[in-house]
Motif scaffolding. Structure first.
Motif, PDB file in Angstrom:
ATOM      1  N   LEU A  11     -90.572  60.748  38.299  1.00 48.79           N
ATOM      2  CA  LEU A  11     -90.034  62.063  38.616  1.00 48.79           C
ATOM      3  C   LEU A  11     -88.985  62.009  39.719  1.00 48.79           C
ATOM      4  O   LEU A  11     -87.919  62.597  39.609  1.00 48.79           O
ATOM      5  N   ARG A  12     -89.292  61.277  40.794  1.00 53.75           N
ATOM      6  CA  ARG A  12     -88.375  61.340  41.929  1.00 53.75           C
ATOM      7  C   ARG A  12     -87.215  60.363  41.792  1.00 53.75           C
ATOM      8  O   ARG A  12     -86.080  60.677  42.155  1.00 53.75           O
ATOM      9  N   HIS A  13     -87.475  59.184  41.237  1.00 51.53           N
ATOM     10  CA  HIS A  13     -86.399  58.189  41.206  1.00 51.53           C
ATOM     11  C   HIS A  13     -85.658  58.169  39.883  1.00 51.53           C
ATOM     12  O   HIS A  13     -84.428  58.157  39.854  1.00 51.53           O
ATOM     13  N   ALA A  14     -86.399  58.155  38.776  1.00 50.42           N
ATOM     14  CA  ALA A  14     -85.714  58.022  37.483  1.00 50.42           C
ATOM     15  C   ALA A  14     -85.155  59.356  37.005  1.00 50.42           C
ATOM     16  O   ALA A  14     -83.959  59.482  36.754  1.00 50.42           O
ATOM     17  N   PHE A  15     -86.030  60.381  36.915  1.00 52.07           N
ATOM     18  CA  PHE A  15     -85.579  61.630  36.313  1.00 52.07           C
ATOM     19  C   PHE A  15     -84.451  62.276  37.108  1.00 52.07           C
ATOM     20  O   PHE A  15     -83.480  62.778  36.550  1.00 52.07           O
ATOM     21  N   ARG A  16     -84.559  62.215  38.445  1.00 48.23           N
ATOM     22  CA  ARG A  16     -83.522  62.893  39.239  1.00 48.23           C
ATOM     23  C   ARG A  16     -82.151  62.306  38.967  1.00 48.23           C
ATOM     24  O   ARG A  16     -81.154  63.009  38.984  1.00 48.23           O
ATOM     25  N   ASN A  17     -82.112  61.001  38.725  1.00 46.18           N
ATOM     26  CA  ASN A  17     -80.819  60.397  38.421  1.00 46.18           C
ATOM     27  C   ASN A  17     -80.406  60.626  36.975  1.00 46.18           C
ATOM     28  O   ASN A  17     -79.234  60.834  36.683  1.00 46.18           O
ATOM     29  N   ALA A  18     -81.411  60.595  36.073  1.00 45.83           N
ATOM     30  CA  ALA A  18     -81.080  60.812  34.660  1.00 45.83           C
ATOM     31  C   ALA A  18     -80.624  62.243  34.419  1.00 45.83           C
ATOM     32  O   ALA A  18     -79.898  62.523  33.469  1.00 45.83           O
ATOM     33  N   ALA A  19     -81.061  63.147  35.307  1.00 44.91           N
ATOM     34  CA  ALA A  19     -80.728  64.555  35.091  1.00 44.91           C
ATOM     35  C   ALA A  19     -79.289  64.875  35.464  1.00 44.91           C
ATOM     36  O   ALA A  19     -78.764  65.911  35.074  1.00 44.91           O
ATOM     37  N   ILE A  20     -78.632  63.979  36.216  1.00 38.65           N
ATOM     38  CA  ILE A  20     -77.268  64.290  36.662  1.00 38.65           C
ATOM     39  C   ILE A  20     -76.325  64.544  35.481  1.00 38.65           C
ATOM     40  O   ILE A  20     -75.681  65.597  35.422  1.00 38.65           O
ATOM     41  N   PRO A  21     -76.262  63.619  34.506  1.00 41.07           N
ATOM     42  CA  PRO A  21     -75.388  63.923  33.367  1.00 41.07           C
ATOM     43  C   PRO A  21     -75.853  65.140  32.582  1.00 41.07           C
ATOM     44  O   PRO A  21     -75.035  65.870  32.036  1.00 41.07           O
ATOM     45  N   LEU A  22     -77.171  65.386  32.578  1.00 41.31           N
ATOM     46  CA  LEU A  22     -77.677  66.551  31.860  1.00 41.31           C
ATOM     47  C   LEU A  22     -77.185  67.838  32.515  1.00 41.31           C
ATOM     48  O   LEU A  22     -76.807  68.793  31.844  1.00 41.31           O
ATOM     49  N   VAL A  23     -77.178  67.829  33.852  1.00 38.94           N
ATOM     50  CA  VAL A  23     -76.710  69.021  34.565  1.00 38.94           C
ATOM     51  C   VAL A  23     -75.234  69.276  34.261  1.00 38.94           C
ATOM     52  O   VAL A  23     -74.812  70.416  34.045  1.00 38.94           O
TER      53      VAL A  23
END
Lengths: 313, 325
Positions: free
Chosen positions: B239-251
C-alpha cells in the motif's frame, strides 16, 4: 535431391555442433520469423481465423442469403424462422442478410478510415521526425491541435451537416464518414512514427545512404520507414478496431451511414424499436461488432509480440 | 512550477484558436449554414424574411469578420443563443451540468472502488487463476461496443428479468427518477444502477489493466525489495510503497479524463434518457442548433487542453524525479 546430398557430403567433416541449426539450409527470413512468432500466439491465430471468416461471409453473403434490401410487405417484423434465420425487420427485410451486408460496410469503413489515418499519420510523423527543427515543431503543434478536438462531437456535427444540408448527396455513401474518421485519428500514429524517425535518422546506415547520394525521399522510404513498420502495423490494427466502433456508434446515433445502407450501427438503431419482440435483432449486429473488435485486438496483440525486435525468437 | 503552467497556458492559446477556427468554418460556412434551423421548421419564412434574418445575424459579413465578432463575444463570456430554446447557451449548459456531474461522479467512484483492488491483486498474483480471469474479462470489456452493452443491459434487466415480488422491471431504464412521485433517495439510486453499470464496465477494464501494468513494473523495483528487507509488513509494502507509486500514472490518466466528466457519456445519456450534457449535444445536433453545438465543442476543447496541463503538473508534483523545465 542430389544437390542436398552434395552439400551434406562436403559438410560431413564439420563437427555436428557447427551444423546447428541442422535442419535448416538457409536462415529464416524476417517474414517467416514474424509469421512463426505470430502463430505461436494462439488467441491471435484464432482471431485471424475469425476475421477471415467474417470477411469472407461479408463478401459472399449476397450469393447465399436473401437480398439485404428486398422489402416484403407480407413478412414484416417476424421472429426467427428457417427461411429468415434472424427474423425480419419492420420493412420485411431479412435481418441475417442485413447483418452480413452491414458487416461488409462496417469492415470497409474500418479499413478505409485506417488507410486515411495511415497516410496522414505516417507522412506527418516521417517528415517531422526526419527533418526535425521548425518543420517538426510546426507539424507537432498541428498534431496537438487535432488532439484537442472532441472526436465524437466533431463527427456528430459532420454527420448532421451531411444529413441535413446540400451535402445530402453524400448520405448513402461511406466515403465521407471513412475519411473524416481517418482525419480525426492519425495523431497517435504520427507521434509513433516521428519518434522512430528521430531515433533512426542519426544512425550510420542513414549516413551511408546519404553519402552514396540517396535523396531524402529515398532514405525516408527505403531506409528509415522499414524500421518503423512494426509499431505502424500494430497501431494500424488497433485503429481498424477503433474505427469500426466509432462508425457503428455514430451510425447507431443516426449521424453515420444512413439507411437503407445497412451497417452494424444503424441496424442496432433499427433494432431498438423491437427489443421486446425481436431481441435477436438487437443482439446479432452488436455481437458481430464485438467479435470483430476482439479478434482484431487479439491479432494486434499477436502482431505486437511477433514484430517486437527484442522479443523471444 | 508556476512559470511552467503559465507557459503551457500561453502555448495553448494558438491551439485553441486553431480549433475554434476549424469548428467555426465547419458550422458557419457549411452549405445550409446557420439559418438551416429556421428553414427546417417551415415557419413560412419568405425569401425576404430569410434575407432580413441573415442581415440581423450578421451572416452577410465576410467569414473572417463573423469569426472575429463571434470570438469577441465568446471571450466576454457570451456563448450565444440557442436557436431552438431561444435561451442563452450558457444557461442551457448550466441546467444540464449538475445532472451530468452526478452521473459521472457516481460511475467514477464505482469504477475506482472496483478497478483499484482488481488491478492490485491481479498484479500481485500474476498468472494466477484470478489474474487470468481479470485479464480476459477486461480484454472483453475493452472490446465491447459500449452502446451495445447499454442495449443489452436494458434487454436483460429491464425487459427480460422482472422483480419477483411486483412483476415490474428489475431496474428502471430511463430518466433520473420516477416521474410524478416525490423523489426519494432509493428511487434516485435505483435509477443510477444501469447507466452506472454501462459506464463503469468500460472504465473498470481500462483502469484496472492500466494499474495492473504499472504495479507489475513497480513490484520488481529494488526499493520494494528494500522495503521488504527492512521487515515491513507485506500490507505496508504494497500500500505505501508499491501502490502509491503505481497510482501516479493512474492519477494522470484520471486527470486526462476530466473533460469527459463534463461532456458526459453521450451514449449512456442518450440510451438511458439522462438529461445531461451528452444528451443536450445529441438533441442540439438533431435540431441543428449550431450555436449550442459550437459552444459545447469549444468548451470541451478548452477542457481537454486544461486537462493535459493539469495531468503534466500533477505528474511532476507526485513524482519528484520528473522536473519541469
Amino acid at each position: 535431391m542430389s544437390q542436398m546430398a552434395n552439400r551434406l557430403s562436403t559438410e560431413q567433416t564439420a563437427p555436428r555442433s557447427l551444423l546447428e541449426p541442422s535442419d535448416r539450409t538457409r536462415p529464416e527470413t524476417m517474414l517467416q520469423l514474424t509469421v512463426r512468432r505470430f502463430f505461436r500466439h494462439r488467441l491471435a491465430a484464432a482471431g485471424l481465423v475469425v476475421l477471415v471468416i467474417l470477411g469472407l461471409s461479408a463478401i459472399l453473403a449476397p450469393l447465399a442469403t436473401h437480398d439485404p434490401n428486398a422489402l416484403s410487405v407480407s413478412e414484416r417484423t417476424q421472429g426467427p424462422s428457417l427461411n429468415h434465420w434472424f427474423g425480419t425487420d419492420e420493412a420485411g427485410r431479412d435481418i441475417f442478410a442485413r447483418t452480413l451486408d452491414g458487416g461488409r460496410v462496417s469492415l470497409t469503413i474500418g479499413l478505409a478510415a485506417t488507410a486515411v489515418a495511415l497516410l496522414v499519420g505516417t507522412s506527418f510523423g516521417a517528415v517531422a521526425g526526419y527533418f526535425g527543427g521548425k518543420i517538426d515543431a510546426g507539424l507537432m503543434r498541428l498534431t496537438d491541435a487535432f488532439l484537442c478536438f472532441p472526436q465524437l462531437f466533431v463527427l456528430i456535427v459532420v454527420g448532421t451537416l451531411i444529413r441535413t444540408t446540400e451535402l445530402r448527396v453524400l448520405q448513402g455513401s461511406i466515403v465521407p464518414i471513412a475519411v473524416v474518421i481517418g482525419l480525426l485519428s492519425w495523431m497517435g500514429l504520427a507521434r509513433i512514427v516521428r519518434a522512430t524517425f528521430l531515433a533512426l535518422r542519426e544512425k550510420e546506415f542513414v549516413e551511408a545512404a546519404r553519402s552514396a547520394g540517396a535523396s531524402n525521399a529515398r532514405i525516408m522510404l527505403r531506409h528509415v520507414l522499414p524500421g518503423a513498420i512494426g509499431p505502424i502495423v500494430v497501431q494500424a490494427s488497433l485503429l481498424v478496431a477503433a474505427s469500426i466502433i466509432t462508425e457503428s456508434g455514430l451510425s447507431y446515433l443516426g449521424f453515420g451511414v444512413q439507411p437503407p445502407t445497412a451497417t452494424w450501427g444503424n441496424l442496432l438503431r433499427d433494432a431498438q424499436a423491437h427489443m421486446q419482440t425481436l431481441p435477436v435483432f438487437a443482439i446479432a449486429p452488436g455481437l458481430m461488432i464485438f467479435l470483430t473488435v476482439i479478434s482484431i485486438n487479439f491479432v494486434g496483440d499477436g502482431l505486437r509480440d511477433a514484430l517486437d525486435p527484442h522479443g523471444r525468437r | 512550477m508556476g512559470s511552467f503552467i503559465a507557459r503551457r497556458l500561453i502555448g495553448a492559446v494558438p491551439l485553441l484558436l486553431f480549433v475554434s477556427i476549424a469548428v467555426f468554418l465547419l458550422l458557419q460556412a457549411a452549405p445550409g449554414g446557420p439559418t438551416g434551423a429556421y428553414m427546417r421548421r417551415g415557419a413560412g419564412l419568405s425569401g425576404a424574411d430569410l434575407a432580413a434574418l441573415e442581415a440581423r445575424l450578421g451572416l452577410n459579413d465576410p467569414v473572417h469578420i463573423q469569426y472575429a465578432k463571434w470570438l469577441g463575444r465568446v471571450v466576454q463570456g457570451d456563448l450565444g443563443m440557442s436557436v431552438t430554446s431561444r435561451r442563452p447557451v450558457g444557461e442551457e449548459i448550466l441546467d444540464r451540468l449538475p445532472n451530468t456531474l452526478y452521473l459521472m461522479l457516481a460511475a467514477w467512484l464505482v469504477t475506482l472502488a472496483i478497478a483499484i483492488p482488481i488491478g492490485i491483486f491481479s498484479a500481485l498474483k500474476q498468472y494466477s487463476k484470478f489474474d487470468h480471469v481479470v485479464t480476459s474479462v477486461t480484454f472483453i470489456g475493452q472490446s465491447i461496443p459500449i452502446f451495445w452493452f447499454g442495449l443489452i443491459l436494458i434487454l436483460v434487466f429491464y425487459l427480460a428479468v422482472k422483480n419477483p415480488f411486483t412483476g415490474d422491471p428489475l431496474f428502471p431504464a430511463g430518466g433520473m427518477q420516477t416521474i410524478g412521485v416525490p423523489p426519494t433517495l432509493g428511487d434516485r439510486l435505483i435509477h443510477l444502477v444501469l447507466p452506472v453499470t454501462m459506464l463503469a464496465a468500460g472504465w473498470v477494464a481500462w483502469y484496472s489493466r492500466f494499474l495492473r501494468a504499472s504495479m507489475l513494473e513497480i513490484v520488481h523495483q529494488d526499493y520494494i525489495r528494500t522495503a521488504r528487507a527492512k521487515g515491513l509488513s507485506e500490507r505496508l509494502v504494497i500500500l505505501r510503497h508499491a501502490f502509491r507509486n503505481a497510482a501516479i500514472p493512474l492519477v494522470t490518466l484520471m486527470a486526462l479524463d476530466v473533460p469527459f466528466l463534463f461532456t458526459g457519456a453521450l451514449f449512456t445519456e442518450v440510451i438511458f434518457s439522462w438529461p445531461g450534457m451528452g444528451r443536450l449535444f445529441y438533441t442540439a445536433a438533431e435540431r441543428r442548433d449550431y450555436g449550442l453545438l459550437m459552444a459545447i465543442i469549444m468548451i470541451t476543447s478548452v477542457l481537454i487542453v486544461l486537462a493535459n496541463i493539469l495531468a503534466d503538473t500533477i505528474y511532476s508534483w507526485l513524482d519528484p524525479r520528473i522536473r519541469l523545465q
